[in-house]
Design an enzyme around this catalytic site. Structure first.
Site, mmCIF file in Angstrom:
data_model
loop_
_atom_site.group_PDB
_atom_site.id
_atom_site.type_symbol
_atom_site.label_atom_id
_atom_site.label_comp_id
_atom_site.label_asym_id
_atom_site.label_seq_id
_atom_site.Cartn_x
_atom_site.Cartn_y
_atom_site.Cartn_z
ATOM 1 C CG HIS A 40 -1.421 1.439 1.347
ATOM 2 N ND1 HIS A 40 -2.579 1.841 0.589
ATOM 3 C CD2 HIS A 40 -1.190 2.308 2.246
ATOM 4 C CE1 HIS A 40 -2.930 3.073 1.354
ATOM 5 N NE2 HIS A 40 -2.098 3.280 2.064
ATOM 6 C CB CYS A 113 -3.629 2.501 -2.424
ATOM 7 S SG CYS A 113 -2.827 1.082 -2.244
#
Length: 507
Positions: A40, A113
């Site tokens: 992420h 993301c």
């Protein structure tokens, strides 16, 4: 002639699997398709952390990390931008408004993301570099694997959301994060979205409802230890991986139906069903068939399941056999990979932290099943930092899992029951208690991982606050001069707060 003001921009890279990806992805996807992390990423600029989950959001970086219990494994410099904060946030609003990165735009494989971080860096901030290509190519690597399409539904749930719980409860000076600011185009507030489960996290979060706390010893006040007062057992409760794991085990139909119930935390169980699942999973674990990690991941859930109230024949016998069997595998070094050892401690952490702890884990430290002190010593060994590979995610994950087990044990053995237990705080320290207390104090000065450090502090704090032997523990630590509040200072806001609370107990 005025000079143009520029702003430093960094890329924060997190591992959502918290070190478990390498071992378990090899089992799910095959060794040739194994990955090191589940990444992420977020943009760090203007003192804020910008990320994409339920739309584009931003918040204070320290609050983001504290609320979700994760920290970057790497922070890369992307350079300096002449884009102002207002210009960049206007760009973010435009992306939310046109649907490019709106509240319903998230797609794990095509618009996640990392895609946002790439676009934000190159287009929003006009920088020459963005997210490393290996991160952007990772989703396709999953899809190209033999089990890629099977694993896809599970991975699509692995996104950062704005309601992820943290073991640090709100109130009393804790570090729970406020709702992050969103750039959603609609002004109407949306309904809260449940935090997406992280199937590979060893300890993703604690329960949202604080458990009843034991009485505080007369010489200690809860006002000075708000974080320690609000701590609850660390439990791993992710269920999104259950069906995928069952497909890998290929059990008989009847057993498959029972295992499928693990996906529903509210499912009703009978004693016979629980016994059957325990027996089946024990038959797989440790048999060198490549499925030990899968079975352990399911075992961590069944140890949290108990018969319905209507079933009056409840017995801890099978759970005690499973945890004893697993404890012996850990003691004898028969769980050979770091991933399976981490998951082994995750299972034992859940067992100890459940409403019905196994019989081998009692306050005396010794039963017909197991000497708890030996298991504690093994956990402390797995908290050791190796001479090489100390910063690898697999090593960090193992230390985090072992520390979580030690912390859950302190909650169980440090509390006082309502019967004739001594509540003066002056009871003698058992071998297990001394091992945890001295071992955690010994590990703190050399620990480099913030999450592990917090769990060590939490374990120490629980023992010092024990209504049975808290005063004895405080006296021993003070006499030996083992504690230094400066340990870990500046590492993490929560570490600093916990260090101060432990220090206050020793005054």
């Amino acid at each position: 002639m005025s000079s143009t003001t520029t702003h430093e921009v960094h890329l924060a890279i997190y591992d959502l699997s918290m070190g478990m990806a390498r071992g378990l992805s090899a089992q799910f996807l095959g060794p040739q398709h194994a990955v090191e992390i589940i990444p992420h990423t977020a943009i760090l600029a203007y003192g804020k952390e910008y990320f994409f989950g339920q739309g584009i959001e931003w918040c204070n970086p320290h609050e983001f990390r504290a609320a979700r219990g994760i920290h970057p494994i790497e922070i890369q410099s992307l350079g300096r931008t002449d884009c102002t904060e207002r210009q960049f946030e206007d760009w973010c609003r435009a992306q939310a408004a046109n649907g490019s990165f709106g509240t319903t735009s998230y797609d794990f494989f095509h618009r996640n993301c990392n895609n946002f971080s790439e676009e934000a860096a190159r287009r929003g901030l006009r920088l020459p570099r963005g997210v490393p290509s290996w991160i952007l190519e990772l989703p396709q690597k999953f899809l190209n694997s033999p089990m890629g399409m099977v694993v896809r539904p599970m991975l699509e749930q692995m996104q950062i959301t704005n309601t992820a719980p943290t073991n640090m409860s709100s109130g009393g000076g804790s570090a729970r994060m406020a709702q992050p600011t969103s750039f959603a185009s609609s002004a109407a507030p949306s309904a809260p979205v449940a935090a997406a489960a992280n199937p590979w996290a060893n300890i993703p979060s604690a329960t949202n409802t604080p458990a009843a706390q034991p009485p505080t010893p007369a010489n200690q006040t809860s006002q000075g230890t708000p974080l320690l007062d609000k701590q609850t057992p660390l439990l791993s409760t992710v269920t999104s991986v259950v069906e995928t794991l069952i497909s890998r085990l290929k059990p008989e139909q009847d057993q498959s139906e029972l295992l499928s119930k693990l996906a529903d935390a509210k499912a009703s169980w009978t004693q016979q069903e629980i016994n059957s699942v325990h027996q089946y999973l024990r038959s797989i674990i440790g048999n060198d068939n490549g499925q030990t990690g899968i079975a352990l991941t399911l075992l961590r859930l069944i140890v949290l399941r108990h018969p319905s109230d209507a079933d009056a024949s409840y017995s801890n016998e099978e759970q005690s056999q499973s945890t004893q069997y697993l404890a012996n595998l850990l003691l004898e070094d028969k769980l050979e990979t770091l991933g399976t050892r981490s998951m082994g401690w995750c299972v034992l952490s859940n067992a100890v932290g459940s409403t019905h702890p196994p019989d081998w884990n009692d306050s005396t430290g010794t039963t017909k099943y197991c000497e708890l002190s030996r298991v504690i010593d093994r956990a402390l060994i797995d908290c050791d930092i190796p001479n090489d590979g100390a910063s690898s995610q697999s090593c960090i994950s193992l230390r985090q899992s072992a520390a979580a087990f030690l912390y859950n044990v302190t909650i169980d053995i440090g509390k006082s029951s309502d019967d004739m237990d001594d509540k003066s705080g002056n009871a003698e320290l058992s071998e297990g208690v001394m091992s945890i207390l001295l071992g955690c104090l010994e590990h703190l000065p050399v620990e480099t991982d913030g999450v592990t450090m917090k769990r060590l502090y939490m374990a120490i704090g629980q023992l010092l606050k024990s209504p049975k032997f808290g005063k004895t523990a405080v006296g021993m630590v003070k006499d030996l001069g083992l504690f230094d509040e400066e340990i870990g200072k500046g590492k993490d806001k929560e570490v600093d707060m916990l260090a101060k609370e432990v220090s206050s107990l020793l005054q």
